[in-house]
Write an enzyme that holds these catalytic residues in place. Structure first.
Site, PDB file in Angstrom:
ATOM      1  N   LYS A 190       9.262  24.960   1.683  1.00 47.77           N
ATOM      2  CA  LYS A 190       9.829  24.768   0.347  1.00 47.77           C
ATOM      3  C   LYS A 190      11.228  24.146   0.508  1.00 47.77           C
ATOM      4  CE  LYS A 190      12.715  26.437  -3.005  1.00 47.77           C
ATOM      5  NZ  LYS A 190      13.070  25.116  -3.426  1.00 47.77           N
ATOM      6  N   GLU A 265      20.569  31.312   8.186  1.00 49.93           N
ATOM      7  CA  GLU A 265      21.754  30.505   8.487  1.00 49.93           C
ATOM      8  C   GLU A 265      22.502  30.327   7.179  1.00 49.93           C
ATOM      9  OE1 GLU A 265      21.426  30.272  12.475  1.00 49.93           O
ATOM     10  OE2 GLU A 265      23.087  29.561  11.214  1.00 49.93           O
ATOM     11  N   CYS A 299      27.691  23.105   6.588  1.00 51.31           N
ATOM     12  CA  CYS A 299      27.999  24.510   6.885  1.00 51.31           C
ATOM     13  C   CYS A 299      29.056  24.580   7.969  1.00 51.31           C
ATOM     14  CB  CYS A 299      26.745  25.244   7.300  1.00 51.31           C
ATOM     15  SG  CYS A 299      25.802  24.357   8.515  1.00 51.31           S
ATOM     16  N   GLU A 399      33.925  30.119   0.626  1.00 51.08           N
ATOM     17  CA  GLU A 399      33.320  28.831   0.943  1.00 51.08           C
ATOM     18  C   GLU A 399      33.299  27.947  -0.307  1.00 51.08           C
ATOM     19  OE1 GLU A 399      29.083  28.462   1.744  1.00 51.08           O
ATOM     20  OE2 GLU A 399      29.576  27.358   3.561  1.00 51.08           O
TER      21      GLU A 399
END
Ligand code: NDP
Length: 509
Positions: A190, A265, A299, A399
């Site tokens: 997906k 992750e 990331c 973040e």
């Protein structure tokens, strides 16, 4: 399920057909609901990339059945033979590299050189994992008893659910699917709803490479519906997810209730340390590349620079002058340095953090959405730098996932280490220094899964483990042979050829 949907390559070249299917049991097909969603170019949202199936739990159910049906054949296919399919896929990606890169830039905006790099990562991991088909090492060790062998082998878990973000729309799916498939699992994939076209092109090449029907199944649609159905299915043995921390934590709770294998992750808040003896030109190059490459949407992007005060002003002057000259624009244009953000929501989020940053630090450059001239219909934001940020300020802790860099001045190496580690994330870090001793201390002291010396925080290669400490993940690693740990079960096998009962721990005393 009907198979009226066009193949992605046909669709991509025909202006009149813009609806892409799921790929289930080797067929492109419409979803059960018939509903679709759009993918648009973030550099110019007037440009429609395509329409995609708004998948449902029923579609996921069909994909899981297809993956289940293909599993006995695929897991019994010798691993070197599975590896050969990966080799063919890697070669096909290399052949189609430019087409894939152009499609990626169009769908998610990254500049074309980086899009080529993204595809190259996919090629690299395909070839690396193809080789694992002939390695996939276990241990063969001596037994403590005579006439007895002891060994361990890896076996596939079963069906792997692969849920991926939009920022590396080719590389990350390949990082997950290649080890899963070479190990003998079948896959339900997906992709992010912002990059379904890249996913469709990828899966089309996988089919062409010879992955048998049902080994790879693609279901597009919303995370809360399609992603959730994958996570909740008792038939999916392992889920590999890359994405936001909040999403990952929710998935971990749901997968945990089923004791499901899960690789996460998640986010990062990566720091570059510039010590007083650093080569400042090199550090400036590394910082700009790490902070504003992929528009800060990696990331591993550097969002903090921790700098020793004696070189603060000199470094700031270089960063300000270079960052303010970075050219925003469409990623296909080779003159573009920084592409758009992925969405209007991302622009809004970045603008919100910039407003917070104006109170917390000192704005050096940037600070606004960019929508003049050619940028009028895209999601652009100026490369932004704040100085005099304190380590626990929100812009130094949370973040942002955009082109916003915080400069945190420090008085010593020890203070720099404290600041680097004073975050709940632990993905990547770097140090610029000419002092070999300081470099080795940093390699030892930084609490991150990746450490770079005299380079920025980005640039991982596929043959070493990739992943983060602390809340960046849950201890699993992608890439390298460590990736196989996510997708395999260990089986320890003892063969006694003595012809008598030999009791371990008892008969060898
Ligand atoms: P999201 O977490 O929003 O989405 C990631 C994927 O999860 C998408 O496919 C999404 O689907 C799906 N999803 C969303 N909700 C659910 C749910 N409830 N159940 C199952 N699946 C769900 O992240 P982004 O796509 O916005 O990616 C950005 C984030 O990814 C950043 O925080 C970044 O740090 C992180 N990231 C981490 C990397 C790493 O290796 N550590 C690498 C790259 C990114 P949909 O698109 O339909 O919403």
């Amino acid at each position: 399920m009907t198979d009226t949907a066009a193949r992605p390559s046909e669709t991509a070249t025909r202006a009149d057909v813009t609806t892409f299917g799921h790929f289930i049991a080797g067929e492109w097909c419409d979803g059960v609901s018939g509903a679709t969603f759009e993918s648009r170019n973030p550099a110019d949202t007037r440009e429609l990339v395509g329409r995609f199936q708004q998948g449902s739990a029923a579609d996921v159910g069909m994909a899981i059945r297809a993956a289940e049906a293909a599993l006995p054949m695929w897991r019994r296919t010798p691993a070197p033979k599975r590896g050969e399919v990966l080799y063919r896929f890697g070669a096909l990606m290399a052949e189609h590299k430019e087409r894939l890169a152009q499609a990626m830039t169009r769908e998610m905006g990254k500049v074309i050189a980086e899009a080529r790099g993204d595809v190259q990562e996919g090629i690299d991991i395909a070839f690396l994992m193809a080789g694992e088909g002939r390695r996939m090492f276990g241990d063969t060790v001596p037994s403590e008893l005579p006439d007895k062998w002891a060994m361990s082998i890896r076996q596939p878990i079963g069906i792997a659910g692969i849920i991926t973000p939009w920022n590396f729309p080719i590389a990350i799916p390949c990082w997950k699917m290649m080890p899963a498939l070479v190990a003998g699992n079948t896959v339900v994939f997906k992709p992010a709803s912002d990059t379904p076209h890249c996913a469709a092109l990828l899966v089309e090449l996988m089919a062409e490479a010879g992955f048998p029907a049902g080994t790879v199944n693609l279901v597009t649609g919303a995370g809360a519906e399609v992603g959730n159905a994958i996570v909740e299915s008792p038939d999916v043995g392992v889920v590999s997810f890359t994405g936001a921390s909040a999403t990952g934590k929710g998935i971990a709770e749901r997968a945990g209730r089923r004791l499901k294998r899960l690789s996460l992750e998640l986010g990062g808040k990566n720091a570059i340390v510039v010590l007083a003896d650093a080569d400042l030109d090199l550090a400036t190059d590394g910082i700009l590349w790490s902070a504003f490459g992929t528009t800060g949407q990696r990331c591993t992007a550097a969002s903090r620079v921790v700098v020793e005060r004696p070189v603060l002003d000199e470094l700031l002057a270089r960063l300000e002058s270079r960052a303010s000259r970075l050219r925003l624009g469409r990623g296909e244009d080779p003159a573009t340095d920084v592409g758009p953000l992925i969405s209007a929501a991302a622009v809004e989020k970045v603008a919100g953090y910039v407003a917070i940053g104006r109170d917390e630090g000192e704005l050096i450059t940037g600070g606004a959405a960019a929508n003049g001239g050619d940028l009028a219909h895209g999601h652009f934001f100026e490369p932004t730098i704040f100085s005099n940020v304190k380590p626990m300020d929100r812009i130094a802790q949370e973040e942002i996932f955009g082109p916003v860099l915080s400069i945190v001045p420090v008085g010593s190496y020890d203070e720099a280490v404290t600041v680097v580690n004073q975050t709940r994330y632990g993905l990547s870090s770097s140090v610029f220094t000419r002092d070999a001793n300081a470099a080795f201390r940093a390699m030892r002291d930084f609490e991150t899964g990746l450490v770079y010396v005299n380079a920025g925080t980005i640039g991982a290669e596929t043959h070493l483990p990739f992943g983060g400490w602390k809340e960046t993940g849950n201890g699993h690693r992608e890439a390298g042979h460590a990736a196989l740990d996510t997708y395999t079960e260990w089986k320890s096998i003892y063969v006694d050829f003595s012809g008598r009962l030999q009791r371990a721990q008892i008969d060898n005393q």
